[in-house]
Design a protein around this motif. Structure first.
Motif, PDB file in Angstrom:
ATOM      1  N   HIS A  59       0.839  -1.204   0.000  1.00  0.00           N
ATOM      2  CA  HIS A  59       0.000   0.000   0.000  1.00  0.00           C
ATOM      3  C   HIS A  59       0.871   1.250   0.000  1.00  0.00           C
ATOM      4  N   CYS A  60       1.975   1.196   0.734  1.00  0.00           N
ATOM      5  CA  CYS A  60       2.886   2.346   0.775  1.00  0.00           C
ATOM      6  C   CYS A  60       3.540   2.565  -0.586  1.00  0.00           C
ATOM      7  N   GLN A  61       3.987   1.492  -1.216  1.00  0.00           N
ATOM      8  CA  GLN A  61       4.600   1.635  -2.538  1.00  0.00           C
ATOM      9  C   GLN A  61       3.593   2.162  -3.557  1.00  0.00           C
ATOM     10  N   ASN A  62       2.353   1.694  -3.459  1.00  0.00           N
ATOM     11  CA  ASN A  62       1.317   2.124  -4.395  1.00  0.00           C
ATOM     12  C   ASN A  62       0.936   3.587  -4.219  1.00  0.00           C
ATOM     13  N   GLY A  63       1.262   4.142  -3.046  1.00  0.00           N
ATOM     14  CA  GLY A  63       0.853   5.508  -2.755  1.00  0.00           C
ATOM     15  C   GLY A  63      -0.539   5.591  -2.168  1.00  0.00           C
ATOM     16  N   THR A  64      -1.163   4.431  -1.924  1.00  0.00           N
ATOM     17  CA  THR A  64      -2.479   4.395  -1.293  1.00  0.00           C
ATOM     18  C   THR A  64      -2.406   4.984   0.109  1.00  0.00           C
ATOM     19  N   VAL A  65      -1.248   4.769   0.758  1.00  0.00           N
ATOM     20  CA  VAL A  65      -0.990   5.297   2.094  1.00  0.00           C
ATOM     21  C   VAL A  65       0.213   6.223   1.999  1.00  0.00           C
ATOM     22  N   GLN A  66       0.122   7.371   2.658  1.00  0.00           N
ATOM     23  CA  GLN A  66       1.196   8.372   2.620  1.00  0.00           C
ATOM     24  C   GLN A  66       2.019   8.330   3.908  1.00  0.00           C
ATOM     25  N   ASN A  67       3.128   9.079   3.898  1.00  0.00           N
ATOM     26  CA  ASN A  67       4.002   9.205   5.077  1.00  0.00           C
ATOM     27  C   ASN A  67       4.484   7.848   5.573  1.00  0.00           C
ATOM     28  N   CYS A  68       5.001   7.056   4.643  1.00  0.00           N
ATOM     29  CA  CYS A  68       5.438   5.699   4.954  1.00  0.00           C
ATOM     30  C   CYS A  68       6.942   5.590   5.188  1.00  0.00           C
ATOM     31  N   GLY A  69       7.688   6.626   4.884  1.00  0.00           N
ATOM     32  CA  GLY A  69       9.133   6.505   5.021  1.00  0.00           C
ATOM     33  C   GLY A  69       9.734   5.643   3.924  1.00  0.00           C
ATOM     34  N   GLN A  70      10.822   4.959   4.262  1.00  0.00           N
ATOM     35  CA  GLN A  70      11.609   4.238   3.260  1.00  0.00           C
ATOM     36  C   GLN A  70      10.887   3.056   2.629  1.00  0.00           C
ATOM     37  N   ILE A  71       9.903   2.486   3.325  1.00  0.00           N
ATOM     38  CA  ILE A  71       9.268   1.275   2.803  1.00  0.00           C
ATOM     39  C   ILE A  71       8.601   1.515   1.457  1.00  0.00           C
ATOM     40  N   GLN A  72       8.230   2.765   1.152  1.00  0.00           N
ATOM     41  CA  GLN A  72       7.584   3.035  -0.136  1.00  0.00           C
ATOM     42  C   GLN A  72       8.496   2.706  -1.308  1.00  0.00           C
ATOM     43  N   TRP A  73       9.801   2.702  -1.073  1.00  0.00           N
ATOM     44  CA  TRP A  73      10.759   2.418  -2.147  1.00  0.00           C
ATOM     45  C   TRP A  73      11.137   0.946  -2.216  1.00  0.00           C
ATOM     46  N   GLU A  74      10.922   0.201  -1.137  1.00  0.00           N
ATOM     47  CA  GLU A  74      11.371  -1.202  -1.137  1.00  0.00           C
ATOM     48  C   GLU A  74      10.448  -2.091  -0.310  1.00  0.00           C
ATOM     49  N   PRO A  75       9.212  -2.279  -0.749  1.00  0.00           N
ATOM     50  CA  PRO A  75       8.272  -3.107   0.011  1.00  0.00           C
ATOM     51  C   PRO A  75       8.698  -4.564   0.104  1.00  0.00           C
ATOM     52  N   GLN A  76       9.633  -4.953  -0.750  1.00  0.00           N
ATOM     53  CA  GLN A  76      10.111  -6.337  -0.785  1.00  0.00           C
ATOM     54  C   GLN A  76      11.167  -6.637   0.269  1.00  0.00           C
ATOM     55  N   SER A  77      11.573  -5.643   1.061  1.00  0.00           N
ATOM     56  CA  SER A  77      12.763  -5.803   1.914  1.00  0.00           C
ATOM     57  C   SER A  77      12.469  -5.946   3.402  1.00  0.00           C
ATOM     58  N   VAL A  78      11.253  -6.325   3.766  1.00  0.00           N
ATOM     59  CA  VAL A  78      10.917  -6.455   5.189  1.00  0.00           C
ATOM     60  C   VAL A  78      11.409  -7.823   5.670  1.00  0.00           C
ATOM     61  N   GLU A  79      12.687  -7.885   5.975  1.00  0.00           N
ATOM     62  CA  GLU A  79      13.404  -9.131   6.253  1.00  0.00           C
ATOM     63  C   GLU A  79      13.962  -9.114   7.665  1.00  0.00           C
ATOM     64  N   GLY A  80      13.693 -10.184   8.403  1.00  0.00           N
ATOM     65  CA  GLY A  80      14.203 -10.295   9.765  1.00  0.00           C
ATOM     66  C   GLY A  80      14.565 -11.724  10.093  1.00  0.00           C
ATOM     67  N   PRO A  81      14.959 -11.993  11.336  1.00  0.00           N
ATOM     68  CA  PRO A  81      15.353 -13.353  11.725  1.00  0.00           C
ATOM     69  C   PRO A  81      14.197 -14.333  11.559  1.00  0.00           C
ATOM     70  N   LYS A  82      14.512 -15.543  11.120  1.00  0.00           N
ATOM     71  CA  LYS A  82      13.459 -16.545  10.959  1.00  0.00           C
ATOM     72  C   LYS A  82      13.219 -17.290  12.273  1.00  0.00           C
ATOM     73  N   GLY A  83      12.251 -18.193  12.246  1.00  0.00           N
ATOM     74  CA  GLY A  83      11.933 -18.997  13.419  1.00  0.00           C
ATOM     75  C   GLY A  83      10.670 -18.566  14.137  1.00  0.00           C
ATOM     76  N   PHE A  84       9.855 -17.700  13.498  1.00  0.00           N
ATOM     77  CA  PHE A  84       8.618 -17.243  14.118  1.00  0.00           C
ATOM     78  C   PHE A  84       7.671 -18.417  14.347  1.00  0.00           C
ATOM     79  N   PRO A  85       6.971 -18.501  15.490  1.00  0.00           N
ATOM     80  CA  PRO A  85       6.875 -17.496  16.541  1.00  0.00           C
ATOM     81  C   PRO A  85       7.873 -17.644  17.672  1.00  0.00           C
ATOM     82  N   ALA A  86       8.604 -18.769  17.753  1.00  0.00           N
ATOM     83  CA  ALA A  86       9.553 -18.956  18.854  1.00  0.00           C
ATOM     84  C   ALA A  86      10.682 -17.926  18.799  1.00  0.00           C
ATOM     85  N   ALA A  87      11.065 -17.547  17.594  1.00  0.00           N
ATOM     86  CA  ALA A  87      12.116 -16.539  17.389  1.00  0.00           C
ATOM     87  C   ALA A  87      11.552 -15.477  16.454  1.00  0.00           C
TER      88      ALA A  87
END
Length: 199
Positions: free
Chosen positions: A43-71
Motif C-alpha cells: 500500500h505504501c509503494q502504491n501511494g495508497t498510504v502516505q508518510n510511509c518513510g523508506q518502505i515506499q521504495w522497497e516493500p520487498q525488503s521487510v526481512e528479519g530473523p526466521k523462526g517465528f513465533p519462537a524466534a
C-alpha cells in the motif's frame, strides 16, 4: 618498472571489481511482498498510504530473523521485521490502513510477488484473535500462533508470482490483521508482511 606498475594497477582494478561483485551477492537473496491481501508495505509503494518513510521504495525488503513465533522479530515490531527504517509499518494509525473485505470461512488465494525468489522452507499465514487490541502494535499474544495456512517448500525455489489457495479462518468479525511469513531455506532470515482485513 613501468610494466610492473601497470600490472599492479591492473591487479588493484581487478580486486576492486571482485570486491564489488562479492559484496553485491546478498542482494540476490529472496525478496518479496504480499499482494493478496495487499500488505501495508505494498500500500505504501502504491501511494495508497502516505508518510510511509523508506518502505515506499522497497516493500520487498521487510526481512528479519526466521523462526517465528519462537524466534523472529520482537513483539510490537512484527510488521517491520524489527527494522527501524520500516517502523511506520508497526503504527496502527488509528485503524486508517486500508483493509480488504473478507468473509469468514471463504476460499481465498493468498498471493506474493517475489522480486527475487530464493530457496524456501515454507510460507505460513497467521491471523489475529477475536478481541485483539487494534490500537497497539502487533504482538504474538494478539495472534493465533497456529498458522491457518502452511505451504511447505522443502528448499524449492518458487516462481515470481506465488498463489496459495486456502480458507479464511472463521470466528472473526470486525477488523483483523494477517501476518504472512516467508521463511528462506538457506539463510537465517524470513520475510514478514502485514495485511489489514475486515470481516
Amino acid at each position: 618498472m613501468l610494466r610492473l606498475r601497470k600490472l599492479s594497477l591492473a591487479g588493484i582494478a581487478v580486486g576492486a571489481l571482485a570486491l564489488a561483485v562479492s559484496t553485491s551477492v546478498p542482494l540476490a537473496y529472496g525478496h518479496g511482498y504480499t499482494t493478496g491481501p495487499t500488505s501495508r508495505a505494498k500500500h505504501c509503494q502504491n501511494g495508497t498510504v502516505q508518510n510511509c518513510g523508506q518502505i515506499q521504495w522497497e516493500p520487498q525488503s521487510v526481512e528479519g530473523p526466521k523462526g517465528f513465533p519462537a524466534a523472529g522479530p520482537a513483539d510490537g515490531k512484527l510488521c517491520s521485521a524489527g527494522l527501524a527504517q520500516f517502523a511506520e509499518l508497526d503504527d496502527q494509525r488509528g485503524g486508517a490502513w486500508p483493509a480488504e473485505q473478507l468473509t469468514a470461512g471463504q476460499s481465498y488465494n493468498f498471493r506474493w510477488y517475489l522480486t527475487a525468489p530464493h530457496a524456501t522452507t515454507d510460507f505460513k499465514y497467521y491471523i489475529t484473535k477475536q478481541g485483539w487490541n487494534q490500537n497497539a502494535p502487533l504482538t504474538r499474544s494478539a495472534l493465533d500462533l497456529n498458522p491457518f495456512l502452511t505451504v511447505t517448500m522443502n528448499g524449492a525455489r518458487p516462481a515470481n508470482n506465488v498463489s496459495h489457495p486456502g480458507t479464511v479462518p472463521g470466528g472473526r468479525t470486525g477488523r483483523h490483521m494477517i501476518l504472512a511469513v516467508w521463511t528462506i531455506h538457506d539463510t537465517a532470515n524470513a520475510f514478514y508482511q502485514c495485511s489489514d482485513v475486515r470481516f
